[in-house]
Design a protein around this motif. Structure first.
Motif, short mmCIF file in Angstrom:
data_model
loop_
_atom_site.label_atom_id
_atom_site.label_comp_id
_atom_site.label_asym_id
_atom_site.label_seq_id
_atom_site.Cartn_x
_atom_site.Cartn_y
_atom_site.Cartn_z
N PHE A 1 14.00 -16.62 -20.02
CA PHE A 1 12.93 -16.63 -21.02
C PHE A 1 12.23 -15.28 -21.06
CE2 PHE A 1 11.97 -21.49 -20.53
CZ PHE A 1 13.15 -21.77 -21.20
N TYR B 1 9.43 -26.36 -27.45
CA TYR B 1 9.93 -25.06 -27.00
C TYR B 1 9.17 -23.90 -27.63
CZ TYR B 1 13.79 -26.79 -24.21
OH TYR B 1 14.53 -27.38 -23.21
N PHE C 1 7.78 -21.27 -25.12
CA PHE C 1 8.19 -19.86 -25.21
C PHE C 1 6.98 -18.96 -25.43
CE2 PHE C 1 12.69 -21.02 -26.93
CZ PHE C 1 13.05 -21.45 -25.66
N TYR D 1 5.19 -18.50 -22.18
CA TYR D 1 5.91 -17.52 -21.36
C TYR D 1 5.65 -16.10 -21.84
CZ TYR D 1 8.74 -20.39 -18.21
OH TYR D 1 9.15 -21.22 -17.19
N ILE E 1 20.10 -19.29 -23.00
CA ILE E 1 19.10 -20.37 -22.95
C ILE E 1 19.61 -21.62 -23.67
CG2 ILE E 1 16.80 -21.05 -23.75
CD1 ILE E 1 16.09 -17.97 -23.41
N GLU F 1 19.85 -24.05 -20.60
CA GLU F 1 18.57 -24.78 -20.55
C GLU F 1 18.57 -25.98 -21.49
OE1 GLU F 1 14.39 -25.94 -20.96
OE2 GLU F 1 15.72 -25.36 -19.33
#
Length: 291
Positions: free
Chosen positions: A26, A86, A90, A93, A222, A226
């Motif tokens: 990420f 997400y 994201f 992050y 990802i 993920e």
């Protein structure tokens, strides 16, 4: 399917290993793509992976029937996951050190137990209350880097987004608890329903021209691991498991391996408060699992 604990453990460890790498992925990918761009590419790759798996398992024929039975359900689930969940994760992050965003994300199971009270009519046990207190104390220690007296947050918006993502993830699991459809095809339907939403959001609010090959590589990683293969490996582990509790406990290895990778690969200094807070969160989750 014949139960086999060794096979279940192997698949579970494979899923844990994949999930352990994604915080690093990420953070690296966000230096090349925005959160929205990363979401678009990773969701697209995940769809392709899940389509291939469903084709291999001869489950593609289930897609149409499952969707037509509950179209509004899958549209709602797709909006929650992967789209909003997400996107918020994201973005968290992007704003926070990866160790903080990752650790805060582990409070989702505690959020789930709280949300299950009004939504599913569950009652909180004493263990649940202890887990909630420990979990959110751990989250507070991580978010403030241990400065509990002044409650100083480096990036309160990032912390809020990380915690909101846990709420969305908990909602996704609660709503899916009443869905009796085959799990991998259901996951694929959620991703297929979300793709137009994500694409339109990128076109309107971001740049569709994504030229960084490093961004494409990271987002593809990802989507492959993920969002795709890790979930399939975990679902397979649960199918083979003789004891699901032994399998589910393995997930607690992931955050510590992830911190090690963050430190070694991207050079992120791990705060002592992160370790302490993460231990409290995991301790709370383990207490919650005690019957």
């Amino acid at each position: 399917m014949i139960k086999n604990q060794k096979t279940a453990t192997a698949f579970a460890l494979l899923a844990v290993l994949m999930w352990s790498t994604v915080a690093t992925a990420f953070k690296i990918t966000l230096t090349h793509f925005s959160a929205l761009q990363m979401l678009l590419v990773s969701s697209l790759v995940s769809c392709l992976v899940l389509i291939f798996i469903c084709y291999h398992q001869k489950k593609l024929t289930l897609l149409k029937d499952n969707f037509l039975k509950k179209p509004s359900f899958y549209l709602l689930m797709g909006a929650i996951n992967p789209f909003l969940y997400y996107l918020l994760l994201f973005q968290a992050y992007d704003l926070l050190p990866a160790q903080q965003a990752q650790s805060l994300n582990y409070t989702w199971a505690i959020t789930l137990s709280l949300l299950a009270v009004p939504v599913l009519g569950h009652k909180l046990r004493r263990n649940d209350i202890i887990a909630i207190l420990l979990g959110y104390l751990g989250a507070l220690i991580i978010a403030t880097k241990g400065d509990l007296l002044t409650l100083s947050f480096d990036n309160p918006i990032g912390v809020l987004l990380a915690l909101l993502s846990t709420l969305l993830w908990a909602c996704y699991w609660i709503f899916n608890s009443k869905n009796d459809a085959e799990p991998i095809t259901s996951l694929l339907l959620c991703f297929l329903c979300s793709l137009p939403m994500i694409l339109m959001t990128v076109v309107i609010f971001d740049d569709i021209a994504m030229t960084s090959w490093k961004g494409w590589l990271g987002a593809a990683y990802i989507g492959l691991f993920e969002m795709g293969l890790a979930f399939v490996a975990w679902l397979t582990a649960l199918k083979y498991a003789e004891s699901t509790s032994k399998i589910s406990n393995l997930i607690f290895i992931s955050p510590f391996v992830s911190l090690l990778l963050l430190s070694q690969i991207i050079g992120e200094s791990i705060y002592p408060a992160t370790i302490i807070g993460l231990i409290l969160i995991i301790l709370g989750l383990l207490i919650q699992k005690i019957k």
